[in-house]
Design a protein around this motif. Structure first.
Motif, PDB file in Angstrom:
ATOM      1  N   UNK A 146      -0.041 -20.661  -4.205  1.00 27.18           N
ATOM      2  CA  UNK A 146       0.794 -19.691  -4.918  1.00 27.18           C
ATOM      3  C   UNK A 146       0.877 -18.400  -4.099  1.00 27.18           C
ATOM      4  N   UNK A 147       1.895 -17.569  -4.346  1.00 28.63           N
ATOM      5  CA  UNK A 147       1.904 -16.239  -3.739  1.00 28.63           C
ATOM      6  C   UNK A 147       0.972 -15.303  -4.528  1.00 28.63           C
ATOM      7  N   UNK A 148       0.210 -14.510  -3.805  1.00 26.72           N
ATOM      8  CA  UNK A 148      -0.646 -13.492  -4.410  1.00 26.72           C
ATOM      9  C   UNK A 148      -0.221 -12.142  -3.843  1.00 26.72           C
ATOM     10  N   UNK A 149       0.120 -11.213  -4.726  1.00 24.97           N
ATOM     11  CA  UNK A 149       0.542  -9.874  -4.298  1.00 24.97           C
ATOM     12  C   UNK A 149      -0.443  -8.864  -4.871  1.00 24.97           C
ATOM     13  N   UNK A 150      -1.100  -8.122  -4.002  1.00 20.72           N
ATOM     14  CA  UNK A 150      -2.100  -7.144  -4.445  1.00 20.72           C
ATOM     15  C   UNK A 150      -1.718  -5.750  -3.956  1.00 20.72           C
ATOM     16  N   UNK A 151      -1.832  -4.784  -4.854  1.00 22.05           N
ATOM     17  CA  UNK A 151      -1.662  -3.379  -4.461  1.00 22.05           C
ATOM     18  C   UNK A 151      -2.945  -2.923  -3.775  1.00 22.05           C
ATOM     19  N   UNK A 152      -2.804  -2.165  -2.713  1.00 23.10           N
ATOM     20  CA  UNK A 152      -3.979  -1.634  -2.023  1.00 23.10           C
ATOM     21  C   UNK A 152      -3.851  -0.120  -1.892  1.00 23.10           C
ATOM     22  N   UNK A 153      -4.960   0.568  -2.050  1.00 21.39           N
ATOM     23  CA  UNK A 153      -4.936   2.026  -1.902  1.00 21.39           C
ATOM     24  C   UNK A 153      -4.993   2.393  -0.419  1.00 21.39           C
ATOM     25  N   UNK A 154      -4.503   3.579  -0.118  1.00 20.70           N
ATOM     26  CA  UNK A 154      -4.429   4.077   1.255  1.00 20.70           C
ATOM     27  C   UNK A 154      -5.143   5.417   1.307  1.00 20.70           C
ATOM     28  N   UNK A 163      -1.829  -8.177  -8.628  1.00 18.85           N
ATOM     29  CA  UNK A 163      -3.106  -7.510  -8.919  1.00 18.85           C
ATOM     30  C   UNK A 163      -2.969  -6.012  -8.644  1.00 18.85           C
ATOM     31  N   UNK A 164      -3.341  -5.200  -9.632  1.00 17.71           N
ATOM     32  CA  UNK A 164      -3.267  -3.741  -9.511  1.00 17.71           C
ATOM     33  C   UNK A 164      -4.638  -3.136  -9.851  1.00 17.71           C
ATOM     34  N   UNK A 165      -5.540  -2.856  -8.897  1.00 15.32           N
ATOM     35  CA  UNK A 165      -5.301  -2.977  -7.485  1.00 15.32           C
ATOM     36  C   UNK A 165      -6.561  -3.476  -6.792  1.00 15.32           C
ATOM     37  N   UNK A 166      -6.445  -3.833  -5.490  1.00 18.15           N
ATOM     38  CA  UNK A 166      -7.484  -4.556  -4.754  1.00 18.15           C
ATOM     39  C   UNK A 166      -8.848  -3.879  -4.764  1.00 18.15           C
ATOM     40  N   UNK A 167      -8.881  -2.577  -4.461  1.00 18.99           N
ATOM     41  CA  UNK A 167     -10.174  -1.908  -4.217  1.00 18.99           C
ATOM     42  C   UNK A 167     -11.057  -1.784  -5.457  1.00 18.99           C
ATOM     43  N   UNK A 168     -10.510  -1.995  -6.668  1.00 16.30           N
ATOM     44  CA  UNK A 168     -11.365  -1.872  -7.857  1.00 16.30           C
ATOM     45  C   UNK A 168     -11.637  -3.220  -8.515  1.00 16.30           C
ATOM     46  N   UNK A 171       0.816  -1.219   0.000  1.00 15.70           N
ATOM     47  CA  UNK A 171       0.000   0.000   0.000  1.00 15.70           C
ATOM     48  C   UNK A 171       0.845   1.262   0.000  1.00 15.70           C
ATOM     49  N   UNK A 172       0.245   2.345  -0.465  1.00  7.93           N
ATOM     50  CA  UNK A 172       0.886   3.671  -0.449  1.00  7.93           C
ATOM     51  C   UNK A 172      -0.108   4.683  -0.984  1.00  7.93           C
ATOM     52  N   UNK A 173       0.199   5.938  -0.749  1.00  6.44           N
ATOM     53  CA  UNK A 173      -0.597   7.011  -1.340  1.00  6.44           C
ATOM     54  C   UNK A 173      -0.281   7.104  -2.833  1.00  6.44           C
ATOM     55  N   UNK A 174      -1.130   7.766  -3.628  1.00  3.34           N
ATOM     56  CA  UNK A 174      -0.869   7.890  -5.060  1.00  3.34           C
ATOM     57  C   UNK A 174       0.479   8.543  -5.358  1.00  3.34           C
ATOM     58  N   UNK A 209      -1.770   0.209   8.935  1.00  2.00           N
ATOM     59  CA  UNK A 209      -2.834  -0.696   8.487  1.00  2.00           C
ATOM     60  C   UNK A 209      -4.220  -0.061   8.618  1.00  2.00           C
ATOM     61  N   UNK A 210      -4.367   0.838   9.578  1.00  2.00           N
ATOM     62  CA  UNK A 210      -5.660   1.514   9.752  1.00  2.00           C
ATOM     63  C   UNK A 210      -5.973   2.447   8.595  1.00  2.00           C
ATOM     64  N   UNK A 211      -4.959   2.780   7.771  1.00  2.00           N
ATOM     65  CA  UNK A 211      -5.158   3.699   6.645  1.00  2.00           C
ATOM     66  C   UNK A 211      -5.590   2.995   5.361  1.00  2.00           C
ATOM     67  N   UNK A 212      -5.595   1.662   5.380  1.00  2.00           N
ATOM     68  CA  UNK A 212      -6.037   0.930   4.192  1.00  2.00           C
ATOM     69  C   UNK A 212      -7.501   1.253   3.927  1.00  2.00           C
ATOM     70  N   UNK A 213      -7.803   1.587   2.698  1.00  2.00           N
ATOM     71  CA  UNK A 213      -9.202   1.902   2.353  1.00  2.00           C
ATOM     72  C   UNK A 213     -10.076   0.674   2.538  1.00  2.00           C
TER      73      UNK A 213
END
Length: 452
Positions: free
Chosen positions: A346-354, A311-316, A202-205, A368-372
């Motif tokens: 398998x490993x799954x790596x997903x980008x998450x918005x913050x 996956x780019x990204x989780x929230x959409x 996760x990270x900000x834009x 972690x509390x900043x995850x949308x």
């Protein structure tokens, strides 16, 4: 046989196949609405999906469609879908499941035809304007099962990309236990991406989430693993631009404009050779659902046992399940990724918005509390890391080019911070030299004291 009878037989065949081989339900793109609304087969399909889900949640062994188990779940309500006798009859109607894909296609085509017929009635009655009609047609189009769709090798895009770049140029006016990652520091902390692990980044834009994941994918695939990148925001061409910039070290602005020097062209073709030799796939199909990604991952896993999914990204990411709220949808999607990594091992790596709350704090590092739509997401993740760059918020900082990957959660691996050098021009992340890091942090401390 009439089209109606053919469709009814196909619906029964789909249900019978699923009851014979429950694993087929994971690969089935149909929904309750795919079945004839005048019949009860759509309701039966929902019953089977619910029963399978409960079977997994209760960690039961054996048959999820056992009549006794179904009766425990539904009681007398099972009569609303024909009762136990009818379900047993459906189950016994199939001699083989080999024709499952064909049955699914017949049901899907019948659904599309019904929607087109209804669309025609609504158009002729003048109930729709142009925008509504265009959207409705697009929705109907997406009901079709795409036999030829799915992830494609990045290498298959390279020939056309070379031509595209040449065209731009002409028109320019002037020891691991898991899978290797893009960072030795991350590898030391986690042992690499592990089979059956779900990692969230996760990270900000504009901090560099996508570039980080592409660096990671490149390193993973170059270590003789396969990797698939499911892009829900960017088209294949844009992702490939970034991947080539990272691989070649060429300024991304040059890649976008085509203004390459002679040495750039040499590095460009070296990058093409690297990508050609790697089993990296990309899928930018619009409106991807978690179920669609699962199905594609399952197909790839059969051919490439050592597979990593990005996956780019989780929230959409969408879902074929109905959700009452956005939060419910995202929680379901995250839960499915968590199940998928175990199911396919398998490993799954997903980008998450913050969310932007972190920017209101003196310390702007995300938590972690900043995850949308947080909540269940932080519970599902095995490893959760947040990217942070001081120079994004403070241009005068001495920490220019320094990126932190703060591991806030590391199930079985612990937490910690990985320091990386981020080159904004080409999108490369590389491990920061310890001596260089020490000197950089020392200068920043001295600068802070002088500003007081």
């Amino acid at each position: 046989m009439s089209i109606f009878e053919r469709t009814q037989d196909a619906e029964i065949a789909v249900l019978g196949s699923i009851m014979t081989d429950p694993s087929l339900l994971d690969d089935c793109p149909l929904t309750k609405e795919s079945f004839d609304p005048e019949g009860i087969n759509g309701k039966i399909f929902e019953v089977l999906k619910y029963a399978k889900r409960k079977h997994v949640e209760k960690k039961r062994e054996g048959d999820p469609f056992d009549p006794v188990f179904l009766h425990q779940l539904w009681g007398d309500k099972i009569d609303q879908v024909g009762g136990q006798i009818y379900l047993v009859k459906i189950r016994g109607s199939i001699a083989s499941t080999h024709g499952f894909d064909g049955y699914v296609k017949i049901v899907s085509e019948a659904h599309s035809q019904r929607e087109l017929t209804n669309f025609g009635y609504e158009i002729s009655s003048g109930k729709m304007n142009y925008a509504e009609a265009k959207k409705r047609l697009k929705d109907i189009e997406e009901l079709q099962i795409d036999d030829g769709e799915g992830p494609v090798l990045f290498s298959s895009l390279l020939d056309s990309h070379g031509k595209l770049l040449a065209k731009r140029s002409q028109s320019a006016v002037e020891g691991l236990t898991g899978y290797k990652t893009g960072s030795e520091g991350f590898d030391k902390l986690t042992g690499g991406h592990q089979n059956g692990s779900y990692t969230l980044i996760g990270a900000r834009p504009s901090i560099g989430k996508t570039q980080y994941v592409l660096n990671d994918m490149l390193a993973t695939s170059c270590a003789n693993n396969a990797a698939a990148f499911f892009s829900l925001e960017m088209k294949k061409s844009s992702v490939l631009d970034r991947l080539i910039s990272i691989t070649s070290g060429i300024d991304s602005n040059k890649i976008r404009s085509g203004r390459l020097t002679d040495s750039d062209w040499v590095n460009y073709y070296k990058a093409l050779q690297i990508i050609k030799q790697a089993n990296m796939f990309i899928d930018d199909k619009p409106g991807q659902t978690v179920e669609y990604i699962w199905r594609q991952a399952k197909k790839l896993k059969k051919k490439y046992p050592r597979l990593v999914i990005y996956v780019d990204y989780l929230q959409i990411v969408g879902t074929e399940e109905k959700s009452k709220s956005n939060a419910e949808r995202i929680s379901h999607v995250s839960s499915c990724f968590n199940q998928m990594k175990n199911d396919l091992d398998i490993p799954v790596i997903a980008i998450t918005s913050v969310n932007r709350k972190c920017e209101e704090r003196p310390d702007k590092r995300p938590t972690m509390a900043d995850i949308r739509e947080s909540g269940d997401i932080e519970f599902h993740g095995d490893v959760i890391g947040f990217l942070y760059r001081d120079d994004y918020y403070y241009p005068e900082t001495e920490l220019k080019g320094l990126a932190e990957l703060n591991i806030a959660k590391g199930r079985d691996v612990g937490t910690g911070t990985v320091y990386l050098n981020f080159n904004r021009k080409n999108g490369r992340f590389i491990d920061m030299d310890k001596d260089a890091l020490y000197e950089m942090q020392k200068r920043e401390q001295e600068a802070k004291r002088s500003r007081r």
